[in-house]
Design a protein around this motif. Structure first.
Motif, PDB file in Angstrom:
ATOM      1  N   LEU A   6       0.830  -1.199   0.000  1.00  0.00           N
ATOM      2  CA  LEU A   6       0.000   0.000   0.000  1.00  0.00           C
ATOM      3  C   LEU A   6       0.874   1.263   0.000  1.00  0.00           C
ATOM      4  CD1 LEU A   6      -2.880   1.019   0.030  1.00  0.00           C
ATOM      5  CD2 LEU A   6      -2.805   0.956   2.523  1.00  0.00           C
ATOM      6  N   ALA A   7       1.945   1.257   0.764  1.00  0.00           N
ATOM      7  CA  ALA A   7       2.863   2.408   0.811  1.00  0.00           C
ATOM      8  C   ALA A   7       3.530   2.625  -0.537  1.00  0.00           C
ATOM      9  CB  ALA A   7       3.909   2.199   1.903  1.00  0.00           C
ATOM     10  N   ILE A   8       3.936   1.552  -1.198  1.00  0.00           N
ATOM     11  CA  ILE A   8       4.551   1.652  -2.526  1.00  0.00           C
ATOM     12  C   ILE A   8       3.546   2.225  -3.527  1.00  0.00           C
ATOM     13  CG2 ILE A   8       5.465   0.306  -4.468  1.00  0.00           C
ATOM     14  CD1 ILE A   8       6.788  -1.532  -2.373  1.00  0.00           C
ATOM     15  N   ILE A   9       2.310   1.766  -3.460  1.00  0.00           N
ATOM     16  CA  ILE A   9       1.267   2.269  -4.366  1.00  0.00           C
ATOM     17  C   ILE A   9       1.038   3.763  -4.134  1.00  0.00           C
ATOM     18  CG2 ILE A   9      -1.212   2.156  -4.903  1.00  0.00           C
ATOM     19  CD1 ILE A   9      -0.999  -0.894  -4.472  1.00  0.00           C
ATOM     20  N   VAL A  10       1.001   4.183  -2.872  1.00  0.00           N
ATOM     21  CA  VAL A  10       0.798   5.599  -2.548  1.00  0.00           C
ATOM     22  C   VAL A  10       1.972   6.432  -3.052  1.00  0.00           C
ATOM     23  CG1 VAL A  10       0.673   7.248  -0.618  1.00  0.00           C
ATOM     24  CG2 VAL A  10      -0.763   5.207  -0.601  1.00  0.00           C
ATOM     25  N   VAL A  11       3.201   5.952  -2.859  1.00  0.00           N
ATOM     26  CA  VAL A  11       4.383   6.693  -3.324  1.00  0.00           C
ATOM     27  C   VAL A  11       4.369   6.824  -4.845  1.00  0.00           C
ATOM     28  CG1 VAL A  11       6.900   6.566  -3.537  1.00  0.00           C
ATOM     29  CG2 VAL A  11       5.818   6.169  -1.322  1.00  0.00           C
ATOM     30  N   VAL A  12       4.048   5.743  -5.546  1.00  0.00           N
ATOM     31  CA  VAL A  12       3.985   5.779  -7.009  1.00  0.00           C
ATOM     32  C   VAL A  12       2.882   6.731  -7.456  1.00  0.00           C
ATOM     33  CG1 VAL A  12       3.430   4.401  -9.068  1.00  0.00           C
ATOM     34  CG2 VAL A  12       5.015   3.506  -7.368  1.00  0.00           C
ATOM     35  N   ALA A  13       1.726   6.680  -6.803  1.00  0.00           N
ATOM     36  CA  ALA A  13       0.618   7.572  -7.159  1.00  0.00           C
ATOM     37  C   ALA A  13       1.020   9.028  -6.933  1.00  0.00           C
ATOM     38  CB  ALA A  13      -0.622   7.217  -6.352  1.00  0.00           C
ATOM     39  N   LEU A  14       1.666   9.326  -5.817  1.00  0.00           N
ATOM     40  CA  LEU A  14       2.114  10.695  -5.552  1.00  0.00           C
ATOM     41  C   LEU A  14       3.147  11.149  -6.583  1.00  0.00           C
ATOM     42  CD1 LEU A  14       2.349  10.700  -1.644  1.00  0.00           C
ATOM     43  CD2 LEU A  14       0.641  11.845  -3.086  1.00  0.00           C
ATOM     44  N   PHE A  15       4.013  10.245  -6.980  1.00  0.00           N
ATOM     45  CA  PHE A  15       5.013  10.558  -7.996  1.00  0.00           C
ATOM     46  C   PHE A  15       4.336  10.889  -9.328  1.00  0.00           C
ATOM     47  CE2 PHE A  15       7.702   9.160 -11.531  1.00  0.00           C
ATOM     48  CZ  PHE A  15       8.764  10.031 -11.357  1.00  0.00           C
ATOM     49  N   VAL A  16       3.385  10.068  -9.744  1.00  0.00           N
ATOM     50  CA  VAL A  16       2.663  10.288 -10.999  1.00  0.00           C
ATOM     51  C   VAL A  16       1.917  11.624 -10.940  1.00  0.00           C
ATOM     52  CG1 VAL A  16       0.748   9.471 -12.449  1.00  0.00           C
ATOM     53  CG2 VAL A  16       2.472   7.854 -11.632  1.00  0.00           C
ATOM     54  N   ILE A  17       1.292  11.903  -9.811  1.00  0.00           N
ATOM     55  CA  ILE A  17       0.568  13.168  -9.654  1.00  0.00           C
ATOM     56  C   ILE A  17       1.526  14.345  -9.759  1.00  0.00           C
ATOM     57  CG2 ILE A  17      -0.689  14.596  -7.977  1.00  0.00           C
ATOM     58  CD1 ILE A  17      -2.042  11.947  -7.035  1.00  0.00           C
ATOM     59  N   ALA A  18       2.667  14.254  -9.105  1.00  0.00           N
ATOM     60  CA  ALA A  18       3.642  15.355  -9.135  1.00  0.00           C
ATOM     61  C   ALA A  18       4.167  15.590 -10.553  1.00  0.00           C
ATOM     62  CB  ALA A  18       4.794  15.069  -8.183  1.00  0.00           C
ATOM     63  N   VAL A  19       4.494  14.536 -11.268  1.00  0.00           N
ATOM     64  CA  VAL A  19       4.995  14.680 -12.637  1.00  0.00           C
ATOM     65  C   VAL A  19       3.894  15.225 -13.545  1.00  0.00           C
ATOM     66  CG1 VAL A  19       5.865  13.420 -14.654  1.00  0.00           C
ATOM     67  CG2 VAL A  19       6.788  12.933 -12.385  1.00  0.00           C
TER      68      VAL A  19
END
Length: 188
Positions: A6-19
């Motif tokens: 779940l933490a990995i998914i959240v980090v990836v989602a935040l990364f995609v949102i930021a980019v």
């Protein structure tokens, strides 16, 4: 284990949102820069009828040149793309320069206060257009770099971001002017 996933998914989602947000911001800066060019083109188009009328008042001026300015002004106003607008704008800039050059032969026109004010306003506007073009190309370059560099290129492809074209200098303006001072009179 579920928390790690779940933490990995959240980090990836935040990364995609930021980019994604960075790409949107860069695209908006490009659109804003074009808008600045558009504002200056409109300003010039608003000044041109006054210039044409002032010059027409002297009657001796070439009617075909004034008609060409009017036609090019309409082309700039009716352009359907930035490239089309800039092509017409470049031709209009050359035509305006021609008016100023020929006006040198008419001392009474050159002394006219309205003409001098319009000439100054148009010169300032041309300078603003040149600056705005530089800004547009700069932010366009930044946007296009984001589209081509990893990992933002992946996000750009996923969300359909497309490359933006630079404003190019017309070929006829790239030619090196020929300077000929002729005979100097020294030792001749």
């Amino acid at each position: 284990m579920l928390w790690i996933i779940l933490a990995i998914i959240v980090v990836v989602a935040l990364f995609v949102i930021a980019v994604y947000n960075g790409l949107v911001r860069a695209r908006m800066q490009t659109q804003e820069a074009w808008s600045q060019i558009d504002v200056q083109l409109k300003r010039r188009n608003d000044l041109l009828p006054n210039l044409v009328e002032t010059v027409k008042g002297y009657g001796k001026y070439e009617q075909s040149t004034l008609e060409k300015v009017t036609q090019l002004r309409a082309q700039v106003a009716n352009a359907s793309s930035p490239a089309e607008a800039m092509k017409a704008s470049d031709a209009l800039t050359r035509q305006i320069s021609g008016i100023f050059a020929v006006a040198e032969n008419y001392p009474e026109l050159k002394a006219n206060t309205n003409y001098l004010k319009l000439q100054e306003e148009l010169t300032n506007t041309e300078n603003k257009i040149a600056y705005s073009r530089q800004l547009y190309n700069s932010v366009t370059g930044n946007f296009n770099v984001k589209l081509e560099t990893f990992p933002s290129n992946i996000i750009a492809g996923m969300f359909g971001f497309r490359r933006v074209d630079f404003l190019a200098t017309p070929e006829e303006e790239k030619a090196v002017p020929k300077v000929d001072f002729g005979s100097t009179g020294v030792g001749d």
